[in-house]
Scaffold this active site. Structure first.
Site, mmCIF file in Angstrom:
data_model
loop_
_atom_site.group_PDB
_atom_site.id
_atom_site.type_symbol
_atom_site.label_atom_id
_atom_site.label_comp_id
_atom_site.label_asym_id
_atom_site.label_seq_id
_atom_site.Cartn_x
_atom_site.Cartn_y
_atom_site.Cartn_z
ATOM 1 C CE LYS A 72 64.979 70.652 -33.531
ATOM 2 N NZ LYS A 72 66.075 69.752 -33.365
ATOM 3 N NE ARG A 148 42.731 67.680 -42.248
ATOM 4 C CZ ARG A 148 43.046 66.565 -42.252
ATOM 5 N NH1 ARG A 148 44.528 67.398 -43.491
ATOM 6 N NH2 ARG A 148 42.740 65.371 -42.412
ATOM 7 N NE ARG A 181 38.589 49.992 -46.075
ATOM 8 C CZ ARG A 181 40.292 49.585 -46.368
ATOM 9 N NH1 ARG A 181 40.936 49.166 -46.397
ATOM 10 N NH2 ARG A 181 39.728 47.471 -45.518
ATOM 11 N NE ARG A 182 45.032 56.388 -42.304
ATOM 12 C CZ ARG A 182 45.987 58.072 -43.450
ATOM 13 N NH1 ARG A 182 45.527 56.948 -44.622
ATOM 14 N NH2 ARG A 182 45.923 58.487 -43.227
ATOM 15 N N GLY A 188 42.507 65.421 -46.130
ATOM 16 C CA GLY A 188 42.583 66.189 -47.263
ATOM 17 C C GLY A 188 41.750 66.257 -49.017
ATOM 18 C CG ASP A 189 42.426 63.536 -51.079
ATOM 19 O OD1 ASP A 189 42.812 62.691 -50.349
ATOM 20 O OD2 ASP A 189 43.913 63.357 -51.739
ATOM 21 C CG ASP A 191 41.963 59.666 -51.561
ATOM 22 O OD1 ASP A 191 42.650 60.323 -52.194
ATOM 23 O OD2 ASP A 191 42.328 59.734 -50.054
ATOM 24 C CG ASP A 263 43.446 61.781 -55.564
ATOM 25 O OD1 ASP A 263 42.791 63.293 -56.234
ATOM 26 O OD2 ASP A 263 43.778 62.168 -54.879
HETATM 27 N N1 DCP Z 1 50.246 56.916 -50.806
HETATM 28 C C1 DCP Z 1 51.623 56.335 -50.987
HETATM 29 N N2 DCP Z 1 52.389 57.492 -50.554
HETATM 30 C C2 DCP Z 1 52.537 58.825 -51.504
HETATM 31 C C3 DCP Z 1 50.906 59.287 -51.496
HETATM 32 C C4 DCP Z 1 49.820 58.011 -51.434
HETATM 33 O O1 DCP Z 1 51.317 55.103 -50.482
HETATM 34 N N3 DCP Z 1 53.363 58.931 -51.776
HETATM 35 C C5 DCP Z 1 48.930 56.379 -50.636
HETATM 36 C C6 DCP Z 1 48.985 56.787 -48.963
HETATM 37 C C7 DCP Z 1 47.433 57.134 -49.140
HETATM 38 C C8 DCP Z 1 47.072 57.122 -50.271
HETATM 39 O O2 DCP Z 1 47.452 56.435 -51.355
HETATM 40 O O3 DCP Z 1 46.880 57.072 -47.702
HETATM 41 C C9 DCP Z 1 46.096 58.109 -50.410
HETATM 42 O O4 DCP Z 1 46.655 59.456 -50.461
HETATM 43 P P1 DCP Z 1 46.730 60.833 -49.702
HETATM 44 O O5 DCP Z 1 47.618 62.067 -50.400
HETATM 45 O O6 DCP Z 1 44.801 60.974 -50.321
HETATM 46 O O7 DCP Z 1 46.386 61.054 -48.848
HETATM 47 P P2 DCP Z 1 45.477 60.738 -47.078
HETATM 48 O O8 DCP Z 1 44.516 60.203 -47.562
HETATM 49 O O9 DCP Z 1 46.449 59.269 -46.048
HETATM 50 O O10 DCP Z 1 45.474 61.975 -45.908
HETATM 51 P P3 DCP Z 1 44.810 63.159 -46.842
HETATM 52 O O11 DCP Z 1 43.667 63.590 -45.681
HETATM 53 O O12 DCP Z 1 45.345 64.495 -46.198
HETATM 54 O O13 DCP Z 1 44.141 62.924 -48.044
HETATM 55 MG MG MG Z 2 43.316 61.473 -49.014
HETATM 56 MN MN MN Z 3 44.328 61.652 -52.609
#
Ligand code: DCP
Ligand code: MG
Ligand code: MN
Length: 348
Positions: A72, A148, A181-182, A188-189, A191, A263
């Site tokens: 791809k 975002r 934190r990363r 997206g939200d 936490d 959250d």
């Molecule tokens: N998480 C996980 N498995 C899932 C959902 C979440 O291990 N099915 C954990 C890892 C994610 C964290 O919870 O990093 C927070 O979930 P989010 O959906 O808020 O994802 P992120 O914060 O990583 O990304 P975004 O910027 O989209 O919120």
């Molecule tokens: Mg998140």
């Molecule tokens: Mn979340």
């Protein structure tokens, strides 16, 4: 998951990554988990390359990129297109399906049902569809919830919640996990992971969550509750919030009230490290850490790292085993025998 998150435009493979990400988003919305994992691994590996990958065989040499994905990549580089993506875009009602799948609490089944019922737009849904309460919130605030959150706003929202939480109880500890934190430029939200000194059971935090949510609601900071759960794996609350104008970072004439997804995860201090590890992610990194635990005869979950877990058929747990570590994130890495990874290195 948001399409262009963390895409760095200066990456030599940015165009390839963008197209793979579109393909990945398509598979995500269609619940094709294995493909999603393969695409995300490949994207993550490609992001780390310092030169442009031009051919399938170059791509195959990179760990994390399989044969099909390698082909791809070559297709994208040589033709500037991806046939599979164009096919997807030509499926009947593709646009309506993609639109509906971006509504909070809507999965494939619901999207297909609405299409079969003849709905094509968000107005159709508002006027005619049978929406759940959460879906209605998702449609009414569609644009807000699909925008975002810039890092500076995540911080301002964090400051607000931290101040209110401290007013209620000075022993409270509060961190923002997830993509923030990363180190992500946008999220997206938001936490929140919350604990209180001296707590040992999830039940110790339940009343505090009620107080916190109650106060933030009365202030108008929280604008809607979407889901809440109480269990021994933690107290969760999912909803929406809006940053007050006075707390807007930067030029206040640019302020618009935007609904954001928020959250909360409240855990006892004894489980804080494991919960933080979980809530920081990303989800692929979590999966690989859990797998590593399994390989070492241990069990890693949101509550801690355990040893001596006995499982029966279908991996059903017979015993919880003995807690190795739950409090301290770093010690969980040590006990697993892996090198510490800073949150910004936990993309995969
Ligand atoms: N998480 C996980 N498995 C899932 C959902 C979440 O291990 N099915 C954990 C890892 C994610 C964290 O919870 O990093 C927070 O979930 P989010 O959906 O808020 O994802 P992120 O914060 O990583 O990304 P975004 O910027 O989209 O919120
Ligand atoms: Mg998140
Ligand atoms: Mn979340």
């Amino acid at each position: 998951k948001g399409g262009t998150k963390d895409a760095k435009p200066d990456n030599p493979n940015a165009d390839t990554i963008a197209m793979l990400q579109s393909m990945c988003d398509h598979y995500t919305r269609n619940n094709e988990h294995w493909r999603v994992t393969a695409y995300r691994r490949a994207i993550s590996a490609l992001r780390q390359q310092s030169t442009k990958i031009l051919t399938s065989s170059q791509a195959k040499d990179i760990a994390g990129i399989g044969d099909r994905l390698a082909d791809k990549i070559e297709e994208i580089v040589t033709t500037g297109r991806l046939r599979r993506l164009e096919e997807a875009a030509n499926e009947p009602n593709h646009e309506a399906r993609e639109l509906f799948l971006k509504v909070y609490d809507v999965g494939l089944q619901t999207a297909e049902k609405w299409i079969a019922q003849g709905y094509r737009t968000l107005d159709d849904l508002l006027e005619r569809a049978n929406l759940s309460r959460n879906q209605r919130i998702g449609v009414e605030h569609f644009d807000d919830l699909n925008t975002r959150i810039p890092r500076a706003e995540v911080e301002a929202l964090g400051d607000h919640v931290r101040r209110v939480a401290r007013e209620l109880d000075s022993r409270v500890e509060l961190l923002i996990g997830g993509s923030y934190r990363r180190g992500s430029d946008s999220s997206g939200d938001i936490d929140f992971i919350v604990t209180k000194k001296g707590t040992t059971a999830s039940a110790d935090l339940g009343p505090f969550l009620d107080e916190l949510v109650g106060r933030l609601m009365r202030q108008g900071f929280l604008t809607a509750g979407l889901a809440t759960s109480r269990s021994d794996t933690g107290n969760k609350w999912h909803g929406c919030c809006v940053l007050p104008k006075e707390e807007f970072p930067g030029d206040r004439t640019q302020y618009k009230p935007i609904w954001r997804r928020i959250d909360f995860l409240l855990v006892p201090e004894t489980e804080f490290g494991a919960a933080l590890l979980y809530f920081t992610g990303n989800d692929l990194f979590n999966r690989s850490m859990r797998l590593l635990g399994d390989k070492k005869g241990m069990c890693l979950n949101q509550r801690g790292l355990f040893r001596g877990v006995i499982r029966g058929p279908g991996r059903v747990k017979y015993t919880d085993g003995e807690l190795v570590e739950g409090r301290d994130e770093k010690k969980i890495f040590e006990a697993l025998g892996v090198q510490w990874r800073e949150p910004h290195q936990r993309w995969c």
